[in-house]
Write an enzyme that holds these catalytic residues in place. Structure first.
Site, mmCIF file in Angstrom:
data_model
loop_
_atom_site.group_PDB
_atom_site.id
_atom_site.type_symbol
_atom_site.label_atom_id
_atom_site.label_comp_id
_atom_site.label_asym_id
_atom_site.label_seq_id
_atom_site.Cartn_x
_atom_site.Cartn_y
_atom_site.Cartn_z
ATOM 1 N N ASP A 151 0.706 -0.921 0.246
ATOM 2 C CA ASP A 151 0.174 -0.025 -0.255
ATOM 3 C C ASP A 151 0.803 0.998 -0.406
ATOM 4 O O ASP A 151 2.221 1.616 0.934
ATOM 5 C CB ASP A 151 -0.465 -0.047 0.935
ATOM 6 N N ILE A 152 0.385 2.687 -0.643
ATOM 7 C CA ILE A 152 1.523 3.476 -0.670
ATOM 8 C C ILE A 152 1.003 4.184 0.185
ATOM 9 O O ILE A 152 1.887 5.405 0.170
ATOM 10 C CB ILE A 152 0.664 4.139 -2.602
ATOM 11 N N HIS A 167 -10.629 -5.468 -2.890
ATOM 12 C CA HIS A 167 -8.706 -5.344 -2.318
ATOM 13 C C HIS A 167 -8.813 -5.939 -0.984
ATOM 14 O O HIS A 167 -9.841 -6.016 -0.199
ATOM 15 C CB HIS A 167 -8.266 -3.602 -2.765
ATOM 16 N N ASN A 192 -13.303 -2.751 2.677
ATOM 17 C CA ASN A 192 -13.332 -2.378 2.951
ATOM 18 C C ASN A 192 -14.781 -1.813 1.793
ATOM 19 O O ASN A 192 -14.671 -2.325 1.261
ATOM 20 C CB ASN A 192 -13.196 -0.462 2.804
HETATM 21 P P1 AMP Z 1 -10.055 1.332 0.846
HETATM 22 O O1 AMP Z 1 -9.869 3.309 0.825
HETATM 23 O O2 AMP Z 1 -10.178 0.332 2.102
HETATM 24 O O3 AMP Z 1 -10.225 1.750 -1.184
HETATM 25 O O4 AMP Z 1 -8.259 1.323 0.181
HETATM 26 C C1 AMP Z 1 -7.906 1.218 -1.030
HETATM 27 C C2 AMP Z 1 -5.691 1.773 -0.878
HETATM 28 O O5 AMP Z 1 -5.110 2.120 -2.130
HETATM 29 C C3 AMP Z 1 -5.447 3.071 0.375
HETATM 30 O O6 AMP Z 1 -4.994 2.321 1.459
HETATM 31 C C4 AMP Z 1 -4.720 3.271 -0.486
HETATM 32 O O7 AMP Z 1 -3.508 4.158 0.311
HETATM 33 C C5 AMP Z 1 -4.466 2.886 -1.295
HETATM 34 N N1 AMP Z 1 -3.602 3.355 -2.548
HETATM 35 C C6 AMP Z 1 -4.170 3.805 -3.501
HETATM 36 N N2 AMP Z 1 -3.544 4.317 -4.362
HETATM 37 C C7 AMP Z 1 -1.862 3.245 -4.136
HETATM 38 C C8 AMP Z 1 -1.226 3.191 -5.519
HETATM 39 N N3 AMP Z 1 -1.391 4.047 -6.304
HETATM 40 N N4 AMP Z 1 -0.501 2.460 -5.274
HETATM 41 C C9 AMP Z 1 -0.428 1.744 -3.932
HETATM 42 N N5 AMP Z 1 -1.333 1.889 -3.333
HETATM 43 C C10 AMP Z 1 -1.953 2.914 -3.001
#
Ligand code: AMP
Length: 190
Positions: free
Chosen positions: A106-107, A176, A163
């Site tokens: 995760d970023i 995810h 989520n």
């Molecule tokens: P959610 O908020 O449950 O939909 O999770 C989405 C997740 O994606 C969040 O924890 C973000 O930090 C992560 N995220 C968004 N963009 C990226 C990216 N380019 N690379 C890795 N993680 C990401």
């Protein structure tokens, strides 16, 4: 430290916490930092003997997350950033990949280990899962122990989070699984 006396409760507040509402049944406390706001709800429960630790649990709850919008939860998964990661036009820190799924860091990690495990097939969220997705979702779950082992959290333990929608604070409409570990996680998670 400030001591607040409700009808049946004592609550310890740090200097950055502020009471925003107090009633006979609960007390709402706001804690604002430069980057985020936290709301703690403390329920005035006679059976609760450890009020300070209960407040601490609630205090770790973030009330808002960037990107959680009505538009985001209605987005076509094929238009999301995860679609671009799957097709390879946006890079990721890959942890594991096979024909059905992809796992990457995760970023914005919320724990020392924070991996996102996604199907390569576009599914917006768990609300969109049907019988036809049973095989791919089953495969996804069976990859979790492998990823936990790769990240060396298989023995210490970890948590899976999916989520869904606004209340679930989903910000990317491509199903995810968050795999979180590497530290003691709190409970309740909300
Ligand atoms: P959610 O908020 O449950 O939909 O999770 C989405 C997740 O994606 C969040 O924890 C973000 O930090 C992560 N995220 C968004 N963009 C990226 C990216 N380019 N690379 C890795 N993680 C990401």
């Amino acid at each position: 430290m400030l001591l607040v006396r409700g009808t049946r409760s004592l609550i310890y507040l740090s200097s950055k916490q502020q009471i925003i509402n107090i009633s006979s049944s609960s007390c709402k406390v706001a804690l604002t930092t430069s980057s985020t706001s936290f709301i703690s709800t403390f329920n005035n429960n006679q059976n609760n003997n450890n009020k300070y630790s209960q407040l601490s649990y609630y205090s770790s709850t973030k009330m808002s997350k960037p990107g959680v919008t009505e538009a985001a939860v209605k987005q076509d998964p094929r238009d999301t950033i995860f679609a671009k990661i799957v097709e390879g036009s946006i890079p990721c820190k890959k942890v594991y990949e096979d024909d059905d799924c992809l796992a990457f860091d995760d970023i914005s990690p919320q724990a020392p280990v924070h991996v996102l495990l996604i199907p390569k097939h576009p599914i917006g969220g768990i609300n969109d899962a049907t019988e036809e997705h049973a095989t791919v979702l089953g495969k996804l779950m069976t990859k979790v122990p492998k990823i936990a082992k790769l990240k060396d959290i298989d023995h210490s333990g970890y948590r899976l989070v999916v989520n869904e929608g606004i209340h679930g604070q989903q910000s990317v409409r491509w199903l995810h699984i968050h795999i979180l570990g590497g530290r003691q996680l709190n409970w309740p998670p909300c």
